[in-house]
Design a protein around this motif. Structure first.
Motif, PDB file in Angstrom:
ATOM      1  N   ASP A  45      25.936   7.404  -1.282  1.00 59.73           N
ATOM      2  CA  ASP A  45      27.136   6.982  -2.005  1.00 59.73           C
ATOM      3  C   ASP A  45      28.295   7.080  -1.020  1.00 59.73           C
ATOM      4  O   ASP A  45      28.337   7.989  -0.198  1.00 59.73           O
ATOM      5  N   TYR A  46      29.201   6.120  -1.090  1.00 61.43           N
ATOM      6  CA  TYR A  46      30.342   6.117  -0.178  1.00 61.43           C
ATOM      7  C   TYR A  46      31.372   7.126  -0.648  1.00 61.43           C
ATOM      8  O   TYR A  46      31.553   7.340  -1.853  1.00 61.43           O
ATOM      9  N   GLU A  47      32.074   7.734   0.316  1.00 61.03           N
ATOM     10  CA  GLU A  47      33.145   8.670  -0.002  1.00 61.03           C
ATOM     11  C   GLU A  47      34.233   8.534   1.064  1.00 61.03           C
ATOM     12  O   GLU A  47      33.981   8.763   2.242  1.00 61.03           O
ATOM     13  N   TYR A  48      35.410   8.123   0.618  1.00 59.80           N
ATOM     14  CA  TYR A  48      36.549   7.982   1.514  1.00 59.80           C
ATOM     15  C   TYR A  48      37.710   8.821   1.000  1.00 59.80           C
ATOM     16  O   TYR A  48      37.970   8.862  -0.207  1.00 59.80           O
ATOM     17  N   ILE A  49      38.392   9.469   1.911  1.00 59.79           N
ATOM     18  CA  ILE A  49      39.679  10.093   1.624  1.00 59.79           C
ATOM     19  C   ILE A  49      40.641   9.536   2.660  1.00 59.79           C
ATOM     20  O   ILE A  49      40.337   9.493   3.853  1.00 59.79           O
ATOM     21  N   MET A  50      41.796   9.066   2.190  1.00 62.63           N
ATOM     22  CA  MET A  50      42.758   8.419   3.068  1.00 62.63           C
ATOM     23  C   MET A  50      44.166   8.817   2.670  1.00 62.63           C
ATOM     24  O   MET A  50      44.371   9.405   1.613  1.00 62.63           O
ATOM     25  N   HIS A  51      45.114   8.496   3.528  1.00 62.83           N
ATOM     26  CA  HIS A  51      46.515   8.732   3.167  1.00 62.83           C
ATOM     27  C   HIS A  51      47.398   7.612   3.696  1.00 62.83           C
ATOM     28  O   HIS A  51      47.138   7.033   4.752  1.00 62.83           O
ATOM     29  N   GLY A  52      48.415   7.324   2.898  1.00 65.26           N
ATOM     30  CA  GLY A  52      49.426   6.357   3.275  1.00 65.26           C
ATOM     31  C   GLY A  52      50.654   7.083   3.775  1.00 65.26           C
ATOM     32  O   GLY A  52      50.912   8.235   3.387  1.00 65.26           O
ATOM     33  N   PRO A  53      51.477   6.434   4.626  1.00 63.62           N
ATOM     34  CA  PRO A  53      52.628   7.095   5.233  1.00 63.62           C
ATOM     35  C   PRO A  53      53.910   7.027   4.411  1.00 63.62           C
ATOM     36  O   PRO A  53      54.939   7.554   4.835  1.00 63.62           O
ATOM     37  N   GLY A  54      53.864   6.373   3.256  1.00 65.38           N
ATOM     38  CA  GLY A  54      55.104   6.127   2.520  1.00 65.38           C
ATOM     39  C   GLY A  54      55.807   4.911   3.099  1.00 65.38           C
ATOM     40  O   GLY A  54      55.305   4.253   4.012  1.00 65.38           O
ATOM     41  N   LEU A  55      56.984   4.611   2.582  1.00 63.63           N
ATOM     42  CA  LEU A  55      57.710   3.431   3.044  1.00 63.63           C
ATOM     43  C   LEU A  55      58.476   3.670   4.335  1.00 63.63           C
ATOM     44  O   LEU A  55      58.694   2.754   5.118  1.00 63.63           O
ATOM     45  N   THR A  67      31.853   6.181  -4.471  1.00 59.37           N
ATOM     46  CA  THR A  67      30.989   5.342  -5.296  1.00 59.37           C
ATOM     47  C   THR A  67      29.976   6.231  -5.998  1.00 59.37           C
ATOM     48  O   THR A  67      29.632   7.314  -5.517  1.00 59.37           O
ATOM     49  N   MET A  68      29.525   5.765  -7.151  1.00 59.09           N
ATOM     50  CA  MET A  68      28.482   6.463  -7.903  1.00 59.09           C
ATOM     51  C   MET A  68      27.654   5.422  -8.633  1.00 59.09           C
ATOM     52  O   MET A  68      28.183   4.368  -8.992  1.00 59.09           O
ATOM     53  N   GLU A  69      26.385   5.719  -8.818  1.00 59.69           N
ATOM     54  CA  GLU A  69      25.501   4.727  -9.430  1.00 59.69           C
ATOM     55  C   GLU A  69      24.363   5.389 -10.178  1.00 59.69           C
ATOM     56  O   GLU A  69      24.015   6.541  -9.914  1.00 59.69           O
ATOM     57  N   ASP A  70      23.801   4.647 -11.109  1.00 60.54           N
ATOM     58  CA  ASP A  70      22.566   5.021 -11.802  1.00 60.54           C
ATOM     59  C   ASP A  70      21.802   3.723 -12.038  1.00 60.54           C
ATOM     60  O   ASP A  70      22.147   2.944 -12.923  1.00 60.54           O
ATOM     61  N   LEU A  71      20.789   3.483 -11.214  1.00 62.27           N
ATOM     62  CA  LEU A  71      20.027   2.237 -11.292  1.00 62.27           C
ATOM     63  C   LEU A  71      19.352   2.062 -12.643  1.00 62.27           C
ATOM     64  O   LEU A  71      19.330   0.961 -13.192  1.00 62.27           O
ATOM     65  N   ASP A  72      18.802   3.140 -13.208  1.00 58.06           N
ATOM     66  CA  ASP A  72      18.101   3.047 -14.490  1.00 58.06           C
ATOM     67  C   ASP A  72      19.043   2.666 -15.632  1.00 58.06           C
ATOM     68  O   ASP A  72      18.662   1.945 -16.546  1.00 58.06           O
ATOM     69  N   SER A  73      20.275   3.160 -15.583  1.00 60.87           N
ATOM     70  CA  SER A  73      21.250   2.861 -16.641  1.00 60.87           C
ATOM     71  C   SER A  73      22.130   1.657 -16.301  1.00 60.87           C
ATOM     72  O   SER A  73      22.977   1.274 -17.091  1.00 60.87           O
ATOM     73  N   ASP A  74      21.935   1.091 -15.106  1.00 63.08           N
ATOM     74  CA  ASP A  74      22.647  -0.112 -14.679  1.00 63.08           C
ATOM     75  C   ASP A  74      24.173   0.069 -14.644  1.00 63.08           C
ATOM     76  O   ASP A  74      24.921  -0.770 -15.115  1.00 63.08           O
ATOM     77  N   ARG A 102      39.606   9.524 -12.130  1.00 64.68           N
ATOM     78  CA  ARG A 102      39.709   8.289 -12.908  1.00 64.68           C
ATOM     79  C   ARG A 102      38.659   7.333 -12.371  1.00 64.68           C
ATOM     80  O   ARG A 102      38.139   7.503 -11.270  1.00 64.68           O
ATOM     81  N   TYR A 103      38.376   6.264 -13.132  1.00 61.86           N
ATOM     82  CA  TYR A 103      37.228   5.431 -12.793  1.00 61.86           C
ATOM     83  C   TYR A 103      37.538   3.944 -12.837  1.00 61.86           C
ATOM     84  O   TYR A 103      38.387   3.488 -13.585  1.00 61.86           O
ATOM     85  N   MET A 104      36.783   3.215 -12.024  1.00 61.18           N
ATOM     86  CA  MET A 104      36.647   1.770 -12.133  1.00 61.18           C
ATOM     87  C   MET A 104      35.170   1.516 -12.379  1.00 61.18           C
ATOM     88  O   MET A 104      34.327   1.923 -11.578  1.00 61.18           O
ATOM     89  N   ASN A 105      34.851   0.898 -13.502  1.00 55.22           N
ATOM     90  CA  ASN A 105      33.471   0.561 -13.824  1.00 55.22           C
ATOM     91  C   ASN A 105      33.180  -0.823 -13.256  1.00 55.22           C
ATOM     92  O   ASN A 105      33.749  -1.815 -13.700  1.00 55.22           O
ATOM     93  N   LEU A 106      32.298  -0.857 -12.264  1.00 55.02           N
ATOM     94  CA  LEU A 106      32.024  -2.092 -11.529  1.00 55.02           C
ATOM     95  C   LEU A 106      30.567  -2.493 -11.726  1.00 55.02           C
ATOM     96  O   LEU A 106      29.937  -2.085 -12.674  1.00 55.02           O
ATOM     97  N   TRP A 107      30.045  -3.317 -10.812  1.00 54.85           N
ATOM     98  CA  TRP A 107      28.631  -3.680 -10.893  1.00 54.85           C
ATOM     99  C   TRP A 107      28.086  -3.955  -9.505  1.00 54.85           C
ATOM    100  O   TRP A 107      28.819  -3.979  -8.513  1.00 54.85           O
ATOM    101  N   ASP A 108      26.765  -4.190  -9.447  1.00 54.71           N
ATOM    102  CA  ASP A 108      26.060  -4.408  -8.186  1.00 54.71           C
ATOM    103  C   ASP A 108      25.812  -5.902  -7.983  1.00 54.71           C
ATOM    104  O   ASP A 108      24.684  -6.337  -7.773  1.00 54.71           O
TER     105      ASP A 108
END
Length: 166
Positions: A45-55, A67-74, A102-108
């Protein structure tokens, strides 16, 4: 303000495209508002931590996406957190000042997307079938003085949960 639109092959490719956009977009780089990746783990599963500098280049706006997934539950989703700092020795969900996830429910499958960003925040819209999933990550402009709300960090996602299908 920078923006990009395109189509990702799946939920992991969408995250890769977001990271590339935030770190290399010519408008962000030219204004000194490109983001920096502090952690990048793409072994499973992908894992990113990043930071922005502000304006003005004076802030550090920390956001983590995994990212997170469960192939059986699609289901194929993103978990998104905000932080007040970064510690390389700590896990994703134990970073300093970590927010509720918080989450974004996406697909493959193919995902048309829209990214908008500056050094303070980024927004994502992604079409999954006939549904639009969205996220807001970064600082907002509060209606209070800075002493009342010194770090106005917001993490929002339209997904209903980690283990939910779009």
């Amino acid at each position: 303000m920078a923006w990009e639109t395109g189509t990702a092959t799946d939920y992991k490719d969408l995250l890769s495209k977001l990271i590339t956009f935030l770190t290399t977009d010519t408008a962000l780089v030219a204004s000194g508002e490109n983001w920096t990746v502090d952690r990048a783990d793409t072994t499973d599963d992908y894992e990113y931590i990043m930071h922005g500098p502000g304006l003005a280049g004076q802030d550090a706006v920390y956001v983590g996406i995994r990212t997170m997934e469960d192939l059986d539950s699609d289901w194929f989703n993103w978990g998104i957190r905000g932080y007040i700092g970064y510690d390389a020795g700590l896990a994703f969900d134990l970073q300093p000042g970590n927010s509720q996830e918080r989450y974004m429910n996406l697909w493959d499958a193919a995902i048309p997307y829209w990214f908008i960003a500056n050094g303070r925040r980024f927004m994502i819209a992604a079409r999954v079938s006939t549904v639009y999933e969205t996220a807001y990550c970064g600082l907002m402009l509060p209606y209070t003085d800075p002493g009342q709300f010194p770090y106005p960090h917001v993490i929002g996602g339209s997904g209903g949960g980690a283990d939910m299908r779009w």
